[in-house]
Design a protein around this motif. Structure first.
Motif, PDB file in Angstrom:
ATOM      1  N   LEU A   1       0.837  -1.025   0.180  1.00 12.21           N
ATOM      2  CA  LEU A   1       0.059   0.018   0.639  1.00 12.21           C
ATOM      3  C   LEU A   1       1.529   1.007  -0.196  1.00 12.21           C
ATOM      4  CD1 LEU A   1      -2.813   1.016   0.256  1.00 12.21           C
ATOM      5  CD2 LEU A   1      -2.665   1.081   2.571  1.00 12.21           C
ATOM      6  N   CYS A   2       1.723   1.380   1.456  1.00 14.49           N
ATOM      7  CA  CYS A   2       2.214   2.496   1.261  1.00 14.49           C
ATOM      8  C   CYS A   2       3.649   2.348   2.624  1.00 14.49           C
ATOM      9  CB  CYS A   2       1.565   4.119   0.968  1.00 14.49           C
ATOM     10  SG  CYS A   2       0.930   4.116   2.842  1.00 14.49           S
ATOM     11  N   LYS A   3       4.364   3.274   2.551  1.00 11.63           N
ATOM     12  CA  LYS A   3       5.521   3.494   3.150  1.00 11.63           C
ATOM     13  C   LYS A   3       5.397   4.796   4.152  1.00 11.63           C
ATOM     14  CE  LYS A   3      10.494   3.414   4.353  1.00 11.63           C
ATOM     15  NZ  LYS A   3      11.778   3.362   3.941  1.00 11.63           N
ATOM     16  N   VAL A   4       5.563   3.868   4.934  1.00 13.19           N
ATOM     17  CA  VAL A   4       4.807   5.970   6.595  1.00 13.19           C
ATOM     18  C   VAL A   4       6.408   5.653   7.003  1.00 13.19           C
ATOM     19  CG1 VAL A   4       2.757   6.034   6.352  1.00 13.19           C
ATOM     20  CG2 VAL A   4       3.202   3.926   8.084  1.00 13.19           C
ATOM     21  N   ALA A   5       6.430   7.082   8.356  1.00 14.94           N
ATOM     22  CA  ALA A   5       7.808   7.251   8.821  1.00 14.94           C
ATOM     23  C   ALA A   5       7.987   6.674   9.649  1.00 14.94           C
ATOM     24  CB  ALA A   5       8.037   8.241   8.152  1.00 14.94           C
ATOM     25  N   THR A   6       6.601   7.195  10.776  1.00 19.49           N
ATOM     26  CA  THR A   6       6.697   7.451  11.965  1.00 19.49           C
ATOM     27  C   THR A   6       5.502   6.078  12.051  1.00 19.49           C
ATOM     28  OG1 THR A   6       4.284   8.663  11.908  1.00 19.49           O
ATOM     29  CG2 THR A   6       6.442   9.738  12.130  1.00 19.49           C
ATOM     30  N   GLU A   7       5.359   5.732  13.760  1.00 23.33           N
ATOM     31  CA  GLU A   7       4.140   5.044  13.975  1.00 23.33           C
ATOM     32  C   GLU A   7       2.860   5.215  14.025  1.00 23.33           C
ATOM     33  OE1 GLU A   7       6.138   2.219  17.467  1.00 23.33           O
ATOM     34  OE2 GLU A   7       4.008   3.302  18.008  1.00 23.33           O
ATOM     35  N   GLN A   8       2.620   6.422  14.582  1.00 23.09           N
ATOM     36  CA  GLN A   8       1.349   7.374  14.745  1.00 23.09           C
ATOM     37  C   GLN A   8       0.399   7.306  13.006  1.00 23.09           C
ATOM     38  OE1 GLN A   8       0.005   8.135  17.015  1.00 23.09           O
ATOM     39  NE2 GLN A   8      -1.896   8.085  15.467  1.00 23.09           N
ATOM     40  N   GLU A   9       1.437   7.390  12.133  1.00 22.02           N
ATOM     41  CA  GLU A   9       1.000   6.829  10.531  1.00 22.02           C
ATOM     42  C   GLU A   9       0.953   6.323  10.014  1.00 22.02           C
ATOM     43  OE1 GLU A   9       3.666   9.749   7.890  1.00 22.02           O
ATOM     44  OE2 GLU A   9       4.744   9.589   9.193  1.00 22.02           O
ATOM     45  N   ALA A  10       1.125   4.403  10.917  1.00 28.16           N
ATOM     46  CA  ALA A  10       1.016   3.024  10.262  1.00 28.16           C
ATOM     47  C   ALA A  10      -0.274   3.497  11.311  1.00 28.16           C
ATOM     48  CB  ALA A  10       2.043   2.664  10.696  1.00 28.16           C
ATOM     49  N   LEU A  11      -0.327   3.864  12.430  1.00 36.33           N
ATOM     50  CA  LEU A  11      -2.071   3.799  12.830  1.00 36.33           C
ATOM     51  C   LEU A  11      -3.359   4.229  12.060  1.00 36.33           C
ATOM     52  CD1 LEU A  11      -0.549   3.707  16.484  1.00 36.33           C
ATOM     53  CD2 LEU A  11      -1.934   1.945  16.313  1.00 36.33           C
ATOM     54  N   ASP A  12      -2.417   5.594  12.241  1.00 36.19           N
ATOM     55  CA  ASP A  12      -4.070   6.029  10.958  1.00 36.19           C
ATOM     56  C   ASP A  12      -3.935   4.983   9.905  1.00 36.19           C
ATOM     57  OD1 ASP A  12      -3.485   8.034  13.142  1.00 36.19           O
ATOM     58  OD2 ASP A  12      -2.637   9.795  11.805  1.00 36.19           O
ATOM     59  N   HIS A  13      -2.798   4.635   8.967  1.00 37.07           N
ATOM     60  CA  HIS A  13      -3.537   4.143   7.672  1.00 37.07           C
ATOM     61  C   HIS A  13      -4.271   3.535   8.035  1.00 37.07           C
ATOM     62  CE1 HIS A  13      -0.821   7.268   5.817  1.00 37.07           C
ATOM     63  NE2 HIS A  13      -1.157   7.208   5.150  1.00 37.07           N
ATOM     64  N   CYS A  14      -3.953   2.442   9.242  1.00 35.42           N
ATOM     65  CA  CYS A  14      -4.698   0.974   9.800  1.00 35.42           C
ATOM     66  C   CYS A  14      -6.611   1.398   9.778  1.00 35.42           C
ATOM     67  CB  CYS A  14      -3.817   0.420  11.141  1.00 35.42           C
ATOM     68  SG  CYS A  14      -2.423  -0.299  11.059  1.00 35.42           S
ATOM     69  N   ALA A  15      -6.114   2.302  10.250  1.00 31.89           N
ATOM     70  CA  ALA A  15      -7.749   2.299  10.671  1.00 31.89           C
ATOM     71  C   ALA A  15      -8.153   3.078   9.741  1.00 31.89           C
ATOM     72  CB  ALA A  15      -7.485   3.783  12.113  1.00 31.89           C
ATOM     73  N   ALA A  16      -7.727   3.693   9.287  1.00 35.42           N
ATOM     74  CA  ALA A  16      -8.410   4.252   7.536  1.00 35.42           C
ATOM     75  C   ALA A  16      -9.093   3.191   6.986  1.00 35.42           C
ATOM     76  CB  ALA A  16      -7.970   5.463   6.632  1.00 35.42           C
ATOM     77  N   PHE A  17      -7.962   2.544   6.562  1.00 39.38           N
ATOM     78  CA  PHE A  17      -7.506   1.274   5.852  1.00 39.38           C
ATOM     79  C   PHE A  17      -9.507   0.581   6.146  1.00 39.38           C
ATOM     80  CE2 PHE A  17      -7.224  -3.520   4.889  1.00 39.38           C
ATOM     81  CZ  PHE A  17      -7.905  -3.031   3.180  1.00 39.38           C
ATOM     82  N   ILE A  18      -8.812  -0.114   7.800  1.00 42.40           N
ATOM     83  CA  ILE A  18     -10.297  -0.862   8.208  1.00 42.40           C
ATOM     84  C   ILE A  18     -11.315   0.139   7.521  1.00 42.40           C
ATOM     85  CG2 ILE A  18     -11.258  -1.590  10.345  1.00 42.40           C
ATOM     86  CD1 ILE A  18      -8.226  -2.262  11.061  1.00 42.40           C
ATOM     87  N   GLN A  19     -12.191   1.267   8.277  1.00 43.34           N
ATOM     88  CA  GLN A  19     -13.157   1.764   8.328  1.00 43.34           C
ATOM     89  C   GLN A  19     -13.323   1.345   6.245  1.00 43.34           C
ATOM     90  OE1 GLN A  19     -15.045   2.403  10.423  1.00 43.34           O
ATOM     91  NE2 GLN A  19     -16.346   3.814   8.969  1.00 43.34           N
ATOM     92  N   LEU A  20     -12.599   2.076   5.225  1.00 46.01           N
ATOM     93  CA  LEU A  20     -13.042   2.029   4.684  1.00 46.01           C
ATOM     94  C   LEU A  20     -13.664  -0.272   3.854  1.00 46.01           C
ATOM     95  CD1 LEU A  20     -13.023   2.854   1.453  1.00 46.01           C
ATOM     96  CD2 LEU A  20     -10.596   1.990   0.873  1.00 46.01           C
ATOM     97  N   TYR A  21     -12.693  -0.447   4.304  1.00 44.64           N
ATOM     98  CA  TYR A  21     -12.956  -2.378   4.670  1.00 44.64           C
ATOM     99  C   TYR A  21     -15.010  -2.119   4.851  1.00 44.64           C
ATOM    100  CZ  TYR A  21     -13.213  -7.136   5.303  1.00 44.64           C
ATOM    101  OH  TYR A  21     -13.746  -7.980   6.073  1.00 44.64           O
ATOM    102  N   ARG A  22     -14.584  -1.617   6.302  1.00 42.50           N
ATOM    103  CA  ARG A  22     -16.082  -1.721   7.304  1.00 42.50           C
ATOM    104  C   ARG A  22     -17.356  -1.141   6.215  1.00 42.50           C
ATOM    105  NH1 ARG A  22     -16.890   0.882  11.822  1.00 42.50           N
ATOM    106  NH2 ARG A  22     -18.462  -0.737  12.888  1.00 42.50           N
ATOM    107  N   GLU A  23     -16.783   0.065   5.433  1.00 41.09           N
ATOM    108  CA  GLU A  23     -18.118   1.057   4.900  1.00 41.09           C
ATOM    109  C   GLU A  23     -18.594   0.098   3.495  1.00 41.09           C
ATOM    110  OE1 GLU A  23     -17.102   4.875   4.917  1.00 41.09           O
ATOM    111  OE2 GLU A  23     -17.204   4.897   6.825  1.00 41.09           O
ATOM    112  N   GLU A  24     -17.983  -0.238   2.994  1.00 46.14           N
ATOM    113  CA  GLU A  24     -17.821  -0.247   1.712  1.00 46.14           C
ATOM    114  C   GLU A  24     -17.805  -2.489   0.793  1.00 46.14           C
ATOM    115  OE1 GLU A  24     -15.149   1.221  -1.158  1.00 46.14           O
ATOM    116  OE2 GLU A  24     -16.249   3.538  -0.482  1.00 46.14           O
ATOM    117  N   ALA A  25     -17.152  -2.976   1.501  1.00 47.18           N
ATOM    118  CA  ALA A  25     -16.844  -4.587   1.304  1.00 47.18           C
ATOM    119  C   ALA A  25     -18.262  -5.277   2.078  1.00 47.18           C
ATOM    120  CB  ALA A  25     -15.815  -5.921   2.232  1.00 47.18           C
ATOM    121  N   ARG A  26     -18.515  -6.084   0.941  1.00 53.69           N
ATOM    122  CA  ARG A  26     -19.909  -6.987   1.348  1.00 53.69           C
ATOM    123  C   ARG A  26     -19.767  -8.095   2.514  1.00 53.69           C
ATOM    124  NH1 ARG A  26     -20.043  -9.310  -5.253  1.00 53.69           N
ATOM    125  NH2 ARG A  26     -19.959  -7.354  -6.160  1.00 53.69           N
TER     126      ARG A  26
END
Ligand code: SRM
Ligand SMILES: Cc1cc2nc3c(=O)[nH]c(=O)nc-3n(C[C@H](O)[C@H](O)[C@H](O)COP(=O)(O)OP(=O)(O)OC[C@H]3O[C@@H](n4cnc5c(N)ncnc54)[C@H](O)[C@@H]3O)c2cc1C
Ligand code: SF4
Ligand code: FES
Lengths: 112, 827
Positions: free
Chosen positions: B723-748
């Motif tokens: 997906l991407c590379k991020v520099a900090t732990e916080q960014e890693a956490l933020d990307h995880c949260a966003a991806f999970i929400q996208l999956y939660r909202e759009e997957a069947r």
């Protein structure tokens, strides 16, 4: 004379669209189901497929879907529906004054 | 004075008693001398009109059936206000309360029913009334004139009519109903739900699943307390929870009774000189609570007594609710079952729900809400057992359509029969003619029709009709389409349609989704119910009340069911790290509850096997006490975050992979998703945590964190996409949260991330998560908002007693001596 019906408690003790169980000492466990319309049915708590506990399935209309491998069993006849073949014993039920009565003979069938 | 005619004495001056006399007089006015005893101090009136009387639509004069003149003209003696207290069968006499004794040749019992009073504390307080006769209505009207709050216990026909009347009289009304849907004996879940919505919209408060614990007050009613502790203030409580046949006299006289007085087909009791009719009787195991059967009984009774016996064969009943502006009708059996087929039509814009149940070629039941015009017709088909095979497909459209020749074996007949100016798409006002013209003009697919007419482009509920028109117009050239699967056989909508419409139309309950989206089954199936439950939960975090019965057993029980019906318990072990205290608690639980195995799972935690459903709450309480919560090993939710030891210990570790894993798990636990979800964090590219086959894999490198998604180590092996590379732990956490929400909202529902990512494409995911910073932040915020409601340990709630019924047997049967049980104990 033996009573024909056994009182097993008030209907409001059943969760809506769900089931509860009734162990029979020396016999097979019974599952008591409650449908959306408030109807009550009883089956032996053993799926004809691999003995899954039907009481734990999802109840919809007058069918329960077995929790183990999704066979659909009719609450009315105990028959497996659709492609699956098999049948589970049905225990007669009636409601009287808000209490659940089950057929004694069928409930105790198989007691040893 | 002697009268040579045989003496007919009637006990009960109600609807059945007087109608029986009318029927007898009509056949032979000279046969009997008639005396009627009535407990009520008034003439015979139409009891069912007490509802309109309460509502203010009628006065007592309007509802009198037989006035004093009628009794006089027919030579009937009415003894009103003097109840009969005993029957002496041997002497053929009855005794009234006043002391009067009357000899009879024939005695007719027509004592009706008594309202049932739930014996909760306070049921005898002043201000608690029933709804059965004029005196009850008088009491209600007096209470209503003072205004204030009323509670009606019982959401059946009677209760709702009482509530409506009191509401119109200016009281603030709350209806308490024990069952989950109103009028559950007459209506199915869908119709019951619509009714509740409408009554609430009008301003009544309806509490379902409400179990009354007590009625409280000093000397008079002040309120009602429910078993769950809620209190509702009230100066008037109406008990309308049901009726019991009034069999006291018959029982005392030694007549055969069951639930009612036993009668044969000629309404004769076990004593040949005593007849019985109305709600007090039991005929072939049936007791009735409506007037239609009692009219039929009265005819058979008179036939047998004074003319040619016809024999009563039991009645089929139908129900209508007498609440103005709400049309509800039901008849026959709609519990479904073997060989039954449901035909359902829903028209959300007009608030209509119609369901007919057909078995073989006969109609056996119907429920109508919103449009009851065809009720009588369905009821007639049902009673006459008409063969409906030839009109089956048109049945649901009603009599006018079915008998207007619209019916044929072709399921598209209904659309075919529509006139050219008939409306197909309500949202965009598109007529049938317009759609057909578009198809003839070359629009050969659903999308093409949508593009050039807008039909079915908005809410989509007319999609079936448009497809029908494509099929009719193009014939064999139209093969059908819709690449996306529908949710299940109960609907023609796809998962995506349903999710979009839940939000657009602000749908907030499962029955509401089914109604608005025209579900073709009354209460769904085991595929769509869990899906809808999840979609609603995802769309309305914090608002939607989870429907436990729409969940698969594991999620309902918060443990994994095993082949022998026992359960396995997996406590959360954050990032795969544990400590002596947790291990000790697990060991103690395993011993105390005789777990048959404790196993290290592939997800880096411990699984305790063989726990009985009865013991689950106690096991959880013990684990909670040691600080452990549910591991959701049973749920379509976050499972595990696997980690390796990382830079804390490992000579190759580049970052604190264990710590990051724990932080990710702390952020994501408890969240429900379309399917289970697994994450892993490895401390370096050697990837000991197997991050490349997880839904999210994080691989730590010197310069940061490489995030990849959509892996699966299960049935179909799939490596993650970068997906991407991020520099900090916080960014890693933020990307995880966003991806999970996208999956939660759009997957069947039941899509793991792997098939979902393959379907939508990694580019789409990158665009939403990596390129769109604002969008990512919004997704992350929605995830965290949802989590604020989800991170609540389900085990703790169960251990504290919530839903205890799921864990305990209803009762137990212990035959005293087997195999021939002599006596029975039922615990
Ligand atoms: C206990 C465990 C096996 C073990 O002893 O190690 C296990 C046991 C089960 N797995 Fe698993 N899986 C376990 C790790 C895995 C893993 C390994 C992992 O997570 O790293 C995988 C492959 C990774 C993955 O999911 O991508 C795995 C892939 C599956 C699959 C296939 C999923 C797929 O998308 O293809 C199923 C079937 C399903 O979910 O439909 C499954 C289903 C099951 C079920 C739930 C079967 C069932 O429905 O009853 C088993 C029930 C366990 C129970 O009663 O507690 N299990 N399962 C592991 C529990 C991990 C945990 O701590 O929660
Ligand atoms: C508010 C309300 C609304 C209703 N709405 C409908 C409806 O919409 N549709 C429908 O089909 N049905 C409806 N019903 C039901 C219907 O009214 C009853 O089915 C019907 O009245 C039963 O007739 P019955 O003669 O058996 O009993 P009742 O009409 O109750 O008559 C029995 C009479 O016997 C008297 N009695 C009892 N014991 C004695 C005794 N020992 N001595 C002398 N007299 C005695 C009682 O006082 C009573 O007057 C409604 C009922 C109520 C209360
Ligand atoms: S691999 Fe199969 S048998 Fe083993 S736990 Fe997973 S689902 Fe059960
Ligand atoms: S045991 Fe019920 S479906 Fe297999």
């Amino acid at each position: 004379m033996e009573p024909e019906w056994l009182d097993i408690g008030p209907v409001d003790q059943l969760p809506a669209l769900g089931a509860r169980t009734l162990p029979v000492r020396g016999g097979r466990e019974i599952a008591i189901f409650h449908t959306a319309n408030g109807q009550v049915y009883a089956l032996a708590n053993q799926c004809p497929h691999k003995a899954g506990p039907l009481s734990q399935g999802i109840v919809h209309d007058t069918t329960v879907t077995c929790p183990l491998h999704n066979w659909r069993i009719s609450l009315v006849t105990g028959e497996a529906l659709g492609e699956d073949k098999g049948c589970v014993p049905v225990i007669p039920v009636k409601i009287d004054g808000g209490r659940i009565l089950i057929g004694r003979a069928a409930a105790l069938a198989g007691v040893q | 004075m002697t009268n040579p005619k045989p003496h007919l004495v009637v006990i009960g001056n109600g609807m059945a008693g007087c109608r029986a006399v009318e029927e007898i007089l009509a056949r032979d006015a000279e046969r009997y001398r008639v005396t009627i005893f009535g407990a009520e101090p008034r003439v015979n009136y139409n009891r069912i009109m007490l509802s309109p009387l309460l509502a203010g639509d009628k006065a007592f004069e309007d509802i009198v059936i037989n006035d004093h003149a009628w009794y006089a003209d027919n030579g009937i003696e009415l003894v009103a206000g003097d109840p009969v207290v005993a029957i002496d069968r041997a002497g053929q006499t009855i005794a009234a309360r006043s002391g009067r004794i009357e000899r009879y040749d024939k005695l007719l019992l027509a004592t009706g029913s008594d309202p049932f009073i739930i014996p909760v504390p306070g049921h005898d307080l002043h201000g608690v009334v029933t709804f059965r006769d004029m005196d009850d209505v008088g009491a209600m009207l007096r209470a209503a004139s003072a205004g204030g709050d009323a509670v009606v216990i019982g959401g059946g026909l009677l209760g709702l009519e009482a509530a409506h009347g009191l509401y119109l009289r200016g009281m603030k009304v709350t209806v308490l109903h024990l069952m989950p849907t109103l009028m559950e004996r007459q209506l199915d879940e869908a119709a019951g739900w619509l009714l509740k919505e409408e009554l609430e919209r009008r301003g009544q408060t309806i509490l379902t699943g409400a179990d009354t614990a007590e009625i409280f007050g000093q000397g008079k009613v002040e309120g009602v307390r429910l078993k769950d502790g809620r209190e509702i203030a009230a100066s008037l409580v109406v008990m309308a929870v049901g009726i019991r046949p009034n069999v006291k006299l018959a029982r005392d006289a030694g007549l055969a009774i069951g639930r009612g007085v036993h009668v044969d087909d000629h309404l004769v009791t076990s004593d040949e000189n005593i007849l019985a009719v109305g709600e007090c009787v039991e005929h072939q195991g049936q007791v009735y609570g409506l007037v239609a059967p009692l009219w039929e009984m009265c005819r058979s009774l008179a036939d047998a007594l004074v003319a040619t016996p016809s024999g009563y064969g039991g009645s089929v009943t139908s129900t209508k609710l007498k609440v103005s502006g709400i049309d509800v009708f039901s008849a026959g059996d709609f519990s479904g079952g073997e060989g039954c087929e449901d035909i359902v039509m829903r028209d959300a814009s007009r608030g209509i729900y119609k369901r007919v149940v057909v078995k073989g070629d006969r109609l056996i039941g119907t429920v109508l809400y919103g449009d009851t015009q065809d009720g009588a017709w369905y009821f007639d088909l049902l009673k006459k057992q008409e063969d409906v095979a030839s009109i089956r497909d048109a049945l649901i459209f009603g009599q006018a359509f079915a008998s207007g020749g619209g019916a044929s074996a072709n399921p598209n007949a209904a659309v075919a029969a529509m006139p050219d100016d008939g409306e197909i798409c309500g949202c965009n006002g598109v007529s049938k003619g317009k759609v057909v013209a578009a198809i003839q003009g070359g629009a050969g697919t659903l999308d093409a029709v949508r593009a050039c007419t807008k039909a079915s482009a908005s809410c989509g509920s007319c999609t079936g009709l448009v497809e029908g028109l494509l099929a009719i117009t193009l014939g064999d050239d139209y093969a059908g389409e819709r690449a996306a699967p529908t949710v299940c056989k109960c609907t023609s909508f796809t998962h995506e349609d349903v999710r979009r419409l839940i939000i657009e139309k602000s749908l907030k309950a499962i029955p509401q989704v089914m109604q608005e989206l025209h579900w073709t089954t009354p209460d769904g199936c085991s595929s769509c119910r869990p899906a809808l439950n999840y979609y609603l939960l995802c769309a309305w975090p914090g608002e939607f009340v989870d429907d436990n019965q729409s969940r698969f057993v594991n999620e309902r029980m918060h443990a994994n069911i095993q082949k022998d019906g026992t359960y396995s318990v997996v406590p959360r072990m954050w990032g795969g790290v544990t400590n002596p205290k947790e291990l000790r608690a697990i060991a103690d639980v395993a011993e105390q509850y005789q777990a048959r195995m404790v196993k290290v799972t592939g997800g880096q935690r411990l699984d305790i096997f063989g726990i009985r459903k009865e013991d689950l709450p106690a096991v959880w309480a013990d684990l909670n006490a040691a600080g452990m919560v549910s591991g959701h090993a049973y749920a379509k939710a976050l499972r595990t975050v696997k980690t390796c030891v990382g830079s804390e210990w490992c000579r190759f570790g580049t970052q604190d992979s264990t710590g990051l894993g724990i932080r990710i798990e702390q952020m994501t636990w408890g969240s429900f998703m379309p399917h289970k979800f697994k994450i892993a964090v490895s401390g370096c590219p050697r990837n000991c945590a197997e991050a490349s086959i997880k839904d999210i894999g994080v691989i730590c490198v010197d310069s940061g964190y490489e995030l990849s998604i959509g892996g699966n180590g299960g049935i179909k092996l799939r490596g993650t996409d970068f997906l991407c590379k991020v520099a900090t732990e916080q960014e890693a956490l933020d990307h995880c949260a966003a991806f999970i929400q996208l999956y939660r909202e759009e997957a069947r529902y039941l899509d793991r991330t792997a098939p979902w990512v393959e379907r939508v494409g990694i580019d789409y995911i990158r665009q939403r998560i990596v390129e769109d910073d604002i969008g990512r932040e919004a997704l992350r915020a929605r995830f965290l908002y949802s989590q604020s409601f989800m991170q609540d340990d389900p085990w703790a709630k169960r251990a504290a007693g919530e839903d205890w019924k799921l864990h305990q047997h209803l009762a137990e049967i212990r035959p005293a001596r087997a195999p021939v049980a002599r006596s029975l104990e039922v615990a």
